[in-house]
Design an enzyme around this catalytic site. Structure first.
Site, PDB file in Angstrom:
ATOM      1  N   HIS A 155       1.062  -1.113  -0.266  1.00 14.84           N
ATOM      2  CA  HIS A 155      -0.137   0.384   0.227  1.00 14.84           C
ATOM      3  C   HIS A 155       0.712   1.008   0.465  1.00 14.84           C
ATOM      4  O   HIS A 155       0.438   2.167   0.224  1.00 14.84           O
ATOM      5  CB  HIS A 155      -1.419   0.062   1.298  1.00 14.84           C
ATOM      6  CG  HIS A 155      -1.831  -1.126   1.720  1.00 14.84           C
ATOM      7  ND1 HIS A 155      -3.083  -1.156   1.014  1.00 14.84           N
ATOM      8  CD2 HIS A 155      -0.921  -2.422   2.138  1.00 14.84           C
ATOM      9  CE1 HIS A 155      -3.802  -2.796   1.340  1.00 14.84           C
ATOM     10  NE2 HIS A 155      -2.782  -3.003   2.180  1.00 14.84           N
ATOM     11  N   SER A 276      15.245  21.465 -16.557  1.00 16.69           N
ATOM     12  CA  SER A 276      13.891  22.474 -16.904  1.00 16.69           C
ATOM     13  C   SER A 276      14.017  23.400 -17.886  1.00 16.69           C
ATOM     14  O   SER A 276      15.816  24.044 -17.958  1.00 16.69           O
ATOM     15  CB  SER A 276      12.971  22.391 -15.565  1.00 16.69           C
ATOM     16  OG  SER A 276      12.266  23.731 -16.346  1.00 16.69           O
ATOM     17  N   LYS A 282      15.981  21.886 -11.643  1.00 14.84           N
ATOM     18  CA  LYS A 282      15.156  20.595 -11.745  1.00 14.84           C
ATOM     19  C   LYS A 282      16.188  19.570 -12.145  1.00 14.84           C
ATOM     20  O   LYS A 282      17.165  19.869 -12.927  1.00 14.84           O
ATOM     21  CB  LYS A 282      14.275  20.789 -12.679  1.00 14.84           C
ATOM     22  CG  LYS A 282      12.667  21.598 -11.940  1.00 14.84           C
ATOM     23  CD  LYS A 282      12.518  21.498 -10.402  1.00 14.84           C
ATOM     24  CE  LYS A 282      11.783  19.559 -11.100  1.00 14.84           C
ATOM     25  NZ  LYS A 282      10.595  19.392 -11.479  1.00 14.84           N
ATOM     26  N   GLU A 289       9.460   8.231 -16.230  1.00 14.30           N
ATOM     27  CA  GLU A 289       7.944   8.611 -16.827  1.00 14.30           C
ATOM     28  C   GLU A 289       7.211   8.431 -18.047  1.00 14.30           C
ATOM     29  O   GLU A 289       6.215   8.117 -18.544  1.00 14.30           O
ATOM     30  CB  GLU A 289       7.692  10.488 -16.922  1.00 14.30           C
ATOM     31  CG  GLU A 289       8.826  11.199 -15.463  1.00 14.30           C
ATOM     32  CD  GLU A 289       8.240  11.985 -15.083  1.00 14.30           C
ATOM     33  OE1 GLU A 289       7.630  13.256 -14.845  1.00 14.30           O
ATOM     34  OE2 GLU A 289       9.302  12.584 -15.675  1.00 14.30           O
TER      35      GLU A 289
END
Ligand code: ARG
Length: 462
Positions: A155, A276, A282, A289
């Site tokens: 979980h 970024s 970043k 992803e």
């Protein structure tokens, strides 16, 4: 000129040709088509349709077409509807006296099915090769992780400490099932449709067993109607790839989460992270992803193609031309994903301190404490209840769990060592579990599995 020009009183509409043509994408079947055609020429020779001289000329022409395609010097014409017509057209230019005999006893229906099976067989080998590469990286990282541990989750809540190696290998075993599935798809795909003709075979005495053998297929079709309309192998390949992509997306998701500042378990190599355009600080896990994102696209290819197949009457229908684009895209995207994740996982740094600290909360030892009581004869339900109430007391009163354990008559000082995750891990002896001895055995078994899958692949490719 179309192949059916004499049947029609009018030239085909331009828009019809644009709508029905598949050359733009089925070019990719060129090598497989040439191979199938060479086998067909030999079939025609054995059946006495071609003389030895004609067969030689045709094979020579096909070889030249193969060279032109390989060196990118093959010129396509606007009238080439698909790769099969383009190749036959060129063969006829090169060998005018017998090129027109090439298509004897054959239809594009059995021809395209043959080429697509040859192609998919080789592509499955390519995908399996990349899966093995990613598994080797997981094996290397698992070996390098030694006895380092991290929190294991259910979980997404910290549950019990597990070895980092154990966690990495969990993904490795899922990939092993993907490989196994692809070998199974390969076995069912390994049937030659050549000789089925348009749908019913021919009267010309071409032996489909011999062409099947020449093309390295395990067998020939049992039923010509089925042979030209069966695309199960495409659907199965799309499923295998979709599930593989889902496994990769789960790895991707963990990389995203574990590389966040909140977790900080892994740091991506600069060469395998992105920045970024606006935020100078970043460092983003775009590869991971995209691994997650591509899975959606590949599941879509499977669902879309199953819908294409649904309700098709026997035998060949032009709908089947829609098999290629999802298949090609799925193969390409899954290979890109495999290579990307291999790069990320192969170069990332694991922050073992942070992982081990996260796994060192006393709560993660709760079940070990309960099992310690079980070993002294306490029923597990009672032990679970007792430890649960100690954890609650610790949380509510802000007293360290260790103090409560030490003070409890059922435990005492001896039980305190269970709060050390390294000790708790050492006590996990279940085969296939996360104890260091069990993981050492598991690693050995995983290495064996990789070696045997690599051998299976080499043997099938040969
Ligand atoms: N390009 C076609 C395909 O991919 C070849 C078969 C065409 N056959 C036909 N009967 N029109 O399926």
């Amino acid at each position: 000129m179309t192949l059916w020009a004499n049947r029609m009183g009018a030239a085909p509409a331009d828009a019809l040709m644009v709508f029905t043509a598949s050359l733009a994408f089925d070019k990719r079947l060129a090598t497989s088509d040439v191979r199938g055609s060479v086998a067909h020429v030999h079939g025609l020779l054995r059946a006495g349709i071609l003389t030895a001289g004609e067969a030689d000329l045709l094979v020579e022409a096909l070889d030249q077409v193969g060279d032109e395609l390989a060196s990118d010097s093959f010129s396509y014409l606007a009238t080439d509807e698909d790769i099969h017509t383009a190749i036959e057209r060129r063969v006829t230019e090169l060998a005018p006296e017998c090129g027109t005999k090439l298509h004897t006893g054959r239809s594009r229906n059995d021809q395209v099915a043959t080429a697509l099976r040859l192609f998919t067989r080789a592509e499955l080998a390519r995908v399996i090769g990349h899966v093995l590469q990613l598994q080797r990286t997981l094996e290397r990282r698992a070996t390098g992780a030694g006895d380092a541990y991290m929190p294991g989750y259910t979980h997404l809540q910290r549950a019990q400490p597990v070895l980092l190696a154990h966690h990495l290998l969990a993904h490795g075993w899922a990939l092993a099932r993907d490989t196994d599935r692809m070998f199974a798809t390969w076995r069912r795909l390994d049937v030659s449709p050549l000789g089925a003709g348009a749908l019913a075979g021919s009267s010309l005495g071409i032996d489909p067993d011999l062409v099947a053998d020449e093309l390295g297929f395990a067998s020939r079709f049992e039923n010509s109607l089925d042979a030209v309309s069966d695309r199960d192998f495409v659907a199965e390949t799309l499923f295998d790839i979709a599930l593989l992509a889902i496994h990769l997306s789960r790895i991707g998701e963990e990389i995203v989460v574990f590389s966040s500042e909140e977790f900080g378990f892994i740091h991506l190599d600069d060469a395998w992270a992105t920045g970024s355009s606006m935020l100078p600080q970043k460092k983003n896990p775009d590869v991971a992803e995209l691994a997650r994102g591509k899975a959606g696209r590949l599941v879509g290819h499977l669902a879309g193609f199953l819908a294409t197949l649904k309700g098709l009457p026997l035998s060949y229908n032009r709908d089947l031309q829609e098999d290629k684009e999802p298949l090609f895209d799925a193969l390409d995207q899954v290979v890109l994903t495999l290579v990307g994740l291999d790069g990320v996982l192969g170069t990332a740094t694991f922050d073992l301190d942070r992982m081990q600290t996260a796994a060192s909360g006393p709560g993660l030892a709760a079940v070990d404490l309960a099992e310690w009581l079980v070993a002294t004869g306490v029923p597990f339900r009672d032990a679970h209840g007792l430890v649960g109430s100690l954890v609650r007391e610790s949380v509510e009163r802000g007293v360290p769990l260790g103090e409560l354990v030490e003070a409890h008559p059922g435990f005492g000082e001896a039980a305190l060592e269970l709060l050390d995750p390294a000790v708790a891990l050492q006590r996990r002896t279940t085969p296939g579990g996360t104890g260091p001895d069990a993981v050492a055995v598991q690693l050995e078994r995983f290495r064996h599995r990789l070696a045997s899958d690599a051998a299976r692949l080499a043997e099938r490719k040969a």
